[in-house]
Design a protein around this motif. Structure first.
Motif, PDB file in Angstrom:
ATOM      1  N   LEU A  23       0.826  -1.210   0.000  1.00  0.00           N
ATOM      2  CA  LEU A  23       0.000   0.000   0.000  1.00  0.00           C
ATOM      3  C   LEU A  23       0.857   1.256   0.000  1.00  0.00           C
ATOM      4  CD1 LEU A  23      -2.845  -1.000   2.495  1.00  0.00           C
ATOM      5  CD2 LEU A  23      -3.091  -0.565   0.057  1.00  0.00           C
ATOM      6  N   LEU A  24       1.949   1.229   0.743  1.00  0.00           N
ATOM      7  CA  LEU A  24       2.838   2.395   0.742  1.00  0.00           C
ATOM      8  C   LEU A  24       3.492   2.598  -0.607  1.00  0.00           C
ATOM      9  CD1 LEU A  24       4.549   1.908   4.230  1.00  0.00           C
ATOM     10  CD2 LEU A  24       2.985   3.748   3.576  1.00  0.00           C
ATOM     11  N   ASP A  25       3.687   1.511  -1.340  1.00  0.00           N
ATOM     12  CA  ASP A  25       4.338   1.594  -2.646  1.00  0.00           C
ATOM     13  C   ASP A  25       3.352   1.959  -3.755  1.00  0.00           C
ATOM     14  OD1 ASP A  25       6.339   1.354  -4.621  1.00  0.00           O
ATOM     15  OD2 ASP A  25       5.722  -0.717  -5.016  1.00  0.00           O
ATOM     16  N   LYS A  26       2.160   1.309  -3.756  1.00  0.00           N
ATOM     17  CA  LYS A  26       1.212   1.474  -4.869  1.00  0.00           C
ATOM     18  C   LYS A  26      -0.003   2.331  -4.510  1.00  0.00           C
ATOM     19  CE  LYS A  26       2.364  -3.067  -6.820  1.00  0.00           C
ATOM     20  NZ  LYS A  26       1.822  -4.381  -7.254  1.00  0.00           N
ATOM     21  N   GLU A  27      -0.265   2.531  -3.224  1.00  0.00           N
ATOM     22  CA  GLU A  27      -1.415   3.287  -2.703  1.00  0.00           C
ATOM     23  C   GLU A  27      -2.737   2.548  -2.875  1.00  0.00           C
ATOM     24  OE1 GLU A  27      -1.430   7.219  -4.409  1.00  0.00           O
ATOM     25  OE2 GLU A  27      -0.292   7.976  -2.694  1.00  0.00           O
ATOM     26  N   GLU A  28      -2.846   1.664  -3.847  1.00  0.00           N
ATOM     27  CA  GLU A  28      -4.100   0.947  -4.088  1.00  0.00           C
ATOM     28  C   GLU A  28      -3.781  -0.438  -4.651  1.00  0.00           C
ATOM     29  OE1 GLU A  28      -7.721   3.117  -5.490  1.00  0.00           O
ATOM     30  OE2 GLU A  28      -7.486   1.809  -7.233  1.00  0.00           O
ATOM     31  N   ILE A  29      -4.335  -1.482  -4.021  1.00  0.00           N
ATOM     32  CA  ILE A  29      -4.079  -2.847  -4.485  1.00  0.00           C
ATOM     33  C   ILE A  29      -5.400  -3.603  -4.554  1.00  0.00           C
ATOM     34  CG2 ILE A  29      -1.729  -2.932  -3.559  1.00  0.00           C
ATOM     35  CD1 ILE A  29      -2.828  -4.523  -1.189  1.00  0.00           C
ATOM     36  N   PRO A  30      -5.545  -4.545  -5.475  1.00  0.00           N
ATOM     37  CA  PRO A  30      -6.763  -5.366  -5.533  1.00  0.00           C
ATOM     38  C   PRO A  30      -6.787  -6.402  -4.418  1.00  0.00           C
ATOM     39  CG  PRO A  30      -5.212  -6.068  -7.209  1.00  0.00           C
ATOM     40  CD  PRO A  30      -4.609  -4.850  -6.570  1.00  0.00           C
ATOM     41  N   GLY A  31      -7.956  -6.943  -4.145  1.00  0.00           N
ATOM     42  CA  GLY A  31      -8.085  -7.944  -3.099  1.00  0.00           C
ATOM     43  C   GLY A  31      -7.308  -9.211  -3.391  1.00  0.00           C
TER      44      GLY A  31
END
Length: 613
Positions: A582-590
């Motif tokens: 999350l810190l790297d991409k800000e948004e991740i899929p489930g």
């Protein structure tokens, strides 16, 4: 009007002689001196005022300090008169003109008439505006109902997705309007009132318009607020006029939207009744089952607050039929999306079934807005077709709000947010009865600094205790992660704690899911106060029971936190990996969270096999 006011002020200023132009007031002594010196050309006498002209301009003192070079002057004859003035004028060969003193003070008359003219002007403007809106003084009691002729109605049941039960109920009324004689021959009476009840945006108005289109009859539409006016008795007169027009055009349909605005309980609440509204309601009740039968006129109405309607409206013979228009389920949402997507170009990756599954709680209006927002996103990105990415962005905007651009978040707060949302996601992925994760994000939107979105695999109509307990643990996952990693608590869990308190209290008060009070319901946990009616309502349980209920709510909330904390503690390594993503991409899929958990399970199994070997 404004020109007249300016002209009057201009003339008053000129006549006042305050130095505007070349006229100045002088002392009578100064006038006699100039007359004696032969410097007065002519004068004009009116009453005791003398207006004159010098032969050569004079420098005169104004207000004792200012000076003015003037050719014209005026002064006043002393009240004791001047017998020598006439001889002096003749001696110095001064041209004299005179007129009698005016009997009226025109300036005072103008100041009296001017306000009257102003109010007349305002009245004319108000009358013209009312006339332009079709609300002239003599038309103020006319009905505001809009008539839609059958030939101009192109809305049918094909344009209404879902709502199959409502369509079935309306089909009988449509057949009655088409063939009234067939039902009259067997003694059947046309239902007079049909009330559609449901949340906003579920299609109540659309359903009524479609019923009129299917029946091919005139359709009168009006909102409840259109009956109300500042004049007493206007609402009742508009009701009579509306029914008279509907009878003339029968068979016809009258549709009243927002019925609760005039149909509230009479005399209810702290402030008592509202005379104008109650008169309007009484007239509506009289028209529905008055002395004259309203043959072939069906009254449809819609409201999202049936609990506050007057009981007289709901008895048989008036609004005796009620149609429940609920939020669309997954199948209905798919049908609604298909209708709204007909005129929108979609890319091949757009799956309407996935969209329908990912939008629980969306009304028909929300789904229409979703596709419209998606088309705006596609236009912004200069695409000719709507992509699934556009729909995802539109759903996030509708559900959580716009991205908060320019928000400065330091690294420490960002790390706390990442672990908070990772805690929600990890507990949701591990507990067996929770919904699958769709997306985890720490991008601030609306009031939320981040979100963990879950999408149910299928529509739920009943919620068992196990599902609700897992749901509470998932909500507590963010606070538990903060406690485990940072050994503190933050204000970011404010909304989570409100949800836990609300859900756990419902479990105890309404659903009988506590250990101590099983199979008992104590009433609603969210009673709405309607105009003071419920303020004096007494509790249906004692103070000791209320204390026990509070303890049960606290127990359920505490156990939810403990389950979340233990789950995260056992899988701390996965929590840290999710937070890093999350810190790297800000948004991740489930799927990313599930993948990390599956990798851990596989590694654990391999280690066990090695130990056994």
């Amino acid at each position: 009007m404004y020109f007249l006011l300016i002209a009057l002020l201009y003339n008053w200023y000129i006549a006042s002689g305050d130095g505007f132009g070349q006229t100045a007031e002088i002392e009578y002594t100064k006038f006699k001196q100039q007359l004696t010196q032969g410097n007065v050309e002519r004068i004009h006498v009116q009453g005791d005022q003398i207006n004159g002209e010098f032969k050569s301009p004079q420098i005169l003192n104004i207000s004792g300090e200012d000076t003015l070079r003037s050719e014209n002057f005026y002064t006043y004859i002393p009240s004791y008169g001047d017998n020598q003035l006439s001889a002096a004028l003749e001696e110095n060969d001064v041209t004299v003109s005179a007129e009698p003193e005016s009997e009226y003070n025109w300036w005072y008359i103008a100041l009296i008439i001017l306000p009257i003219l102003f109010f007349i002007y305002i009245g004319v403007m108000f009358y013209q505006r009312m006339q332009s809106q079709g609300q002239g003084f003599f038309n103020i009691g006319k009905s505001k109902a809009k008539l839609q002729q059958p030939e101009k109605q192109d809305t049918t049941f094909d344009d209404v997705a879902g709502l199959d039960n409502a369509k079935t109920e309306l089909t009988e009324i449509i057949e009655f309007l088409k063939e009234p004689d067939r039902f009259k021959d067997i003694g059947a009476k046309l239902p007079k009132g049909l009330l559609m009840v449901g949340p906003p945006g579920t299609g109540k108005t659309l359903l009524a318009r479609a019923a009129a289109g299917e029946a091919d009859v005139p359709f009168f539409t009006i909102t409840g607020s259109d009956f109300m006016e500042m004049f007493v008795g206007v609402g009742a007169k508009r009701v009579r006029d509306m029914f008279d027009k509907a009878k003339e055009a029968s068979p016809s349909i009258i549709f009243i939207d927002e019925l609760d605005s005039i149909g509230r309980r009479r005399g209810a609440g702290l402030g008592g009744g509202h005379d104008e509204r109650e008169q309007t309601l009484n007239q509506l009740l009289s028209e529905l089952d008055g002395f004259e039968p309203n043959e072939s006129v069906v009254v449809m109405a819609a409201t999202n607050r049936p609990d506050i309607l007057d009981k007289a409206l709901l008895r048989p013979g008036r609004f005796d039929r009620q149609i429940k228009v609920d939020m669309p389920k997954q199948k209905a949402r798919l049908e609604i999306l298909k209708i709204h997507a007909q005129d929108k170009p979609l890319q091949d990756d757009v799956d309407l079934e996935v969209i329908a599954r990912s939008t629980p709680g969306f009304s028909g209006a929300d789904l229409e807005n979703l596709l419209n927002e998606a088309s705006l996103y596609a236009g912004r990105n200069e695409r000719k077709k709507i992509a699934m990415e556009d729909i995802d962005n539109a759903r996030d905007k509708v559900m959580m709000g716009l991205k908060r651009e320019g928000l400065q978040i330091d690294d420490k707060e960002r790390e706390v947010l990442a672990y908070h949302e990772a805690g929600h996601a990890l507990v949701a992925a591990i507990l067996p009865h929770s919904d699958p994760i769709h997306k985890v994000t720490i991008i601030p939107r609306g009031k939320a600094m981040g979100a963990t979105q879950q999408l149910p695999e299928k529509e739920k109509y009943l919620y068992n205790r196990e599902y609700l307990l897992d749901r509470l643990a998932v909500i507590m996952g963010g606070r538990a992660a903060e406690d485990l990693i940072f050994e503190t608590s933050t204000s970011g869990a404010q909304d989570d704690l409100k949800q836990v308190a609300k859900l756990s209290r419902k479990m105890v008060l309404e659903w009988g899911m506590s250990e101590k009070y099983k199979h008992i319901s104590f009433g609603s946990a969210e009673e709405e106060v309607f105009l003071g009616r419920d303020m004096s309502r007494q509790r249906e349980y004692s103070d000791s029971t209320a204390r026990d209920i509070d303890e049960e709510v606290q127990k359920i909330s505490r156990e939810a936190f403990e389950r979340a904390f233990s789950t995260i503690k056992e899988n701390r390594d996965v929590l840290e990996k999710v937070a890093e993503l999350l810190l790297d991409k800000e948004e991740i899929p489930g799927e990313e969270v599930d993948k990390l958990l599956n990798e851990k399970k596989q590694n654990t199994q391999e280690e066990k096999q090695k130990d056994e070997e």
